[in-house]
Design a protein around this motif. Structure first.
Motif, PDB file in Angstrom:
ATOM      1  N   PRO A 208       3.604   3.994   2.922  1.00 31.42           N
ATOM      2  CA  PRO A 208       3.891   5.432   2.861  1.00 31.42           C
ATOM      3  C   PRO A 208       2.956   6.137   1.876  1.00 31.42           C
ATOM      4  O   PRO A 208       2.398   5.523   0.970  1.00 31.42           O
ATOM      5  N   ALA A 209       2.812   7.413   2.081  1.00 31.79           N
ATOM      6  CA  ALA A 209       2.025   8.225   1.150  1.00 31.79           C
ATOM      7  C   ALA A 209       2.935   8.790   0.068  1.00 31.79           C
ATOM      8  O   ALA A 209       4.144   8.950   0.266  1.00 31.79           O
ATOM      9  N   THR A 210       2.347   9.106  -1.072  1.00 36.06           N
ATOM     10  CA  THR A 210       3.131   9.690  -2.160  1.00 36.06           C
ATOM     11  C   THR A 210       3.254  11.208  -2.023  1.00 36.06           C
ATOM     12  O   THR A 210       4.153  11.808  -2.596  1.00 36.06           O
ATOM     13  N   ARG A 211       2.350  11.822  -1.263  1.00 41.13           N
ATOM     14  CA  ARG A 211       2.388  13.278  -1.064  1.00 41.13           C
ATOM     15  C   ARG A 211       2.838  13.605   0.354  1.00 41.13           C
ATOM     16  O   ARG A 211       2.420  12.954   1.307  1.00 41.13           O
TER      17      ARG A 211
ATOM     18  N   PHE B   2      -7.939   2.903   2.905  1.00 40.98           N
ATOM     19  CA  PHE B   2      -7.252   4.178   3.116  1.00 40.98           C
ATOM     20  C   PHE B   2      -6.064   4.337   2.159  1.00 40.98           C
ATOM     21  O   PHE B   2      -5.810   5.435   1.655  1.00 40.98           O
ATOM     22  N   LYS B   3      -5.336   3.256   1.899  1.00 40.17           N
ATOM     23  CA  LYS B   3      -4.208   3.311   0.965  1.00 40.17           C
ATOM     24  C   LYS B   3      -4.665   3.806  -0.406  1.00 40.17           C
ATOM     25  O   LYS B   3      -3.999   4.642  -1.032  1.00 40.17           O
ATOM     26  N   GLU B   4      -5.789   3.282  -0.881  1.00 37.94           N
ATOM     27  CA  GLU B   4      -6.290   3.659  -2.205  1.00 37.94           C
ATOM     28  C   GLU B   4      -6.650   5.139  -2.285  1.00 37.94           C
ATOM     29  O   GLU B   4      -6.729   5.697  -3.377  1.00 37.94           O
ATOM     30  N   ARG B   5      -6.845   5.765  -1.144  1.00 38.98           N
ATOM     31  CA  ARG B   5      -7.192   7.192  -1.107  1.00 38.98           C
ATOM     32  C   ARG B   5      -5.982   8.069  -0.807  1.00 38.98           C
ATOM     33  O   ARG B   5      -6.138   9.256  -0.517  1.00 38.98           O
ATOM     34  N   GLY B   6      -4.797   7.499  -0.861  1.00 36.17           N
ATOM     35  CA  GLY B   6      -3.577   8.280  -0.750  1.00 36.17           C
ATOM     36  C   GLY B   6      -3.081   8.540   0.648  1.00 36.17           C
ATOM     37  O   GLY B   6      -2.136   9.319   0.839  1.00 36.17           O
ATOM     38  N   PHE B   7      -3.695   7.909   1.647  1.00 38.38           N
ATOM     39  CA  PHE B   7      -3.246   8.084   3.033  1.00 38.38           C
ATOM     40  C   PHE B   7      -1.910   7.368   3.257  1.00 38.38           C
ATOM     41  O   PHE B   7      -1.587   6.386   2.576  1.00 38.38           O
ATOM     42  N   ALA B   8      -1.154   7.854   4.231  1.00 38.24           N
ATOM     43  CA  ALA B   8      -0.078   7.063   4.823  1.00 38.24           C
ATOM     44  C   ALA B   8      -0.740   6.172   5.872  1.00 38.24           C
ATOM     45  O   ALA B   8      -1.357   6.688   6.811  1.00 38.24           O
TER      46      ALA B   8
ATOM     47  N   GLY C  11     -15.465   3.556   2.781  1.00 38.17           N
ATOM     48  CA  GLY C  11     -14.784   4.337   1.750  1.00 38.17           C
ATOM     49  C   GLY C  11     -15.588   5.546   1.317  1.00 38.17           C
ATOM     50  O   GLY C  11     -15.041   6.645   1.134  1.00 38.17           O
ATOM     51  N   ASN C  12     -16.885   5.361   1.164  1.00 36.56           N
ATOM     52  CA  ASN C  12     -17.743   6.489   0.783  1.00 36.56           C
ATOM     53  C   ASN C  12     -17.761   7.563   1.851  1.00 36.56           C
ATOM     54  O   ASN C  12     -17.792   8.770   1.546  1.00 36.56           O
ATOM     55  N   TYR C  13     -17.732   7.135   3.118  1.00 34.01           N
ATOM     56  CA  TYR C  13     -17.705   8.112   4.209  1.00 34.01           C
ATOM     57  C   TYR C  13     -16.407   8.936   4.166  1.00 34.01           C
ATOM     58  O   TYR C  13     -16.432  10.168   4.262  1.00 34.01           O
ATOM     59  N   VAL C  14     -15.284   8.249   3.998  1.00 32.98           N
ATOM     60  CA  VAL C  14     -13.999   8.961   3.925  1.00 32.98           C
ATOM     61  C   VAL C  14     -13.982   9.906   2.733  1.00 32.98           C
ATOM     62  O   VAL C  14     -13.529  11.052   2.837  1.00 32.98           O
ATOM     63  N   ASP C  15     -14.513   9.453   1.595  1.00 36.43           N
ATOM     64  CA  ASP C  15     -14.557  10.311   0.408  1.00 36.43           C
ATOM     65  C   ASP C  15     -15.348  11.594   0.690  1.00 36.43           C
ATOM     66  O   ASP C  15     -14.929  12.697   0.283  1.00 36.43           O
ATOM     67  N   ARG C  16     -16.477  11.455   1.354  1.00 40.99           N
ATOM     68  CA  ARG C  16     -17.294  12.644   1.657  1.00 40.99           C
ATOM     69  C   ARG C  16     -16.568  13.587   2.596  1.00 40.99           C
ATOM     70  O   ARG C  16     -16.596  14.808   2.407  1.00 40.99           O
ATOM     71  N   ARG C  17     -15.904  13.040   3.585  1.00 44.19           N
ATOM     72  CA  ARG C  17     -15.165  13.894   4.520  1.00 44.19           C
ATOM     73  C   ARG C  17     -14.007  14.601   3.826  1.00 44.19           C
ATOM     74  O   ARG C  17     -13.752  15.792   4.078  1.00 44.19           O
TER      75      ARG C  17
END
Length: 216
Positions: A19-22, A53-59, A204-210
């Motif tokens: 689950p996501a925290t937000r 994806f989890k580390e970036r806060g996604f569900a 991960g870098n691609y997701v961060d940029r998006r």
């Protein structure tokens, strides 16, 4: 990371959900490689993408296609697995209804299923396709490709040869309004042996940029 069981079109499907925290955090769904060649949701690339994806806060949801692990049903050559993926996305959207966006990532067979799901679900705004098997499966359904995304593959891949992946990328890049980013890893086979960390860093870098573009 809770184990989850949810209903699919051929019976119950087994998954792992973070689950996501937000409340409005984005959703990501990870699709595993070919069930008849040992592919499961615990495949190393599938597992690492899940945690990226989890580390970036996604569900985040990963799950076993029909007939794999504790998922019911039998292998259906792609059409049933696409229905499984659609049901899985329905489930995670029901659990996390306030998501502001949705991503799909897949490896090999999972990349093929994920890119088909793009055509069915306009809410998917980003994708990652790792070693899409453009030589084994027809990708002509991407007409046009509805979302921007990342395609990563190895230059020594004998399962999904680079020339076939390049043909797919070249076709997608001719479309207006989307951006396809391509990364080819040198001396890398289909399973990214010894390059798994580099693969996950690229994704991960691609997701961060998006994500930065959305919040800018």
């Amino acid at each position: 990371m809770p184990e989850v069981i949810f209903n699919g079109p051929a019976g119950r499907l087994e998954g792992r959900f973070q689950p996501a925290t937000r409340r409005n955090a984005p959703i990501a769904m990870i699709l595993h490689p070919h069930p008849q060649f040992g592919g499961t949701m615990n495949n190393a690339i599938t597992y690492r993408l899940f945690y990226m994806f989890k580390e970036r806060g996604f569900a985040v949801l990963r799950f076993n296609f029909r007939g794999v692990g504790r998922s019911q049903g039998v292998f259906d050559h792609g059409s049933g697995e696409l229905s499984d993926a659609a049901s899985a996305l329905d489930w995670v959207q029901g659990v996390h209804p306030d998501a502001r966006s949705c991503w799909v990532a897949g490896f090999s067979f999972g990349a093929w299923i994920g890119m088909q799901l793009l055509m069915r679900r306009p809410e998917i705004e980003g994708f990652i396709s790792v070693a899409p098997p453009a030589n084994l499966h027809d990708f002509s359904f991407l007409a046009p490709c509805p979302s921007s995304g990342l395609i990563v593959h190895g230059d020594s891949d004998k399962v999904a040869p680079p020339k076939d992946v390049q043909t797919l990328v070249d076709k997608l890049k001719t479309q207006k309004g989307i951006v396809i980013e391509q990364r080819t890893l040198p001396q890398t086979n289909h399973f990214f042996e010894k390059q798994l960390d580099e693969l996950i860093d690229i994704c991960g870098n691609y997701v961060d940029r998006r994500l930065a573009m959305v919040s800018a």
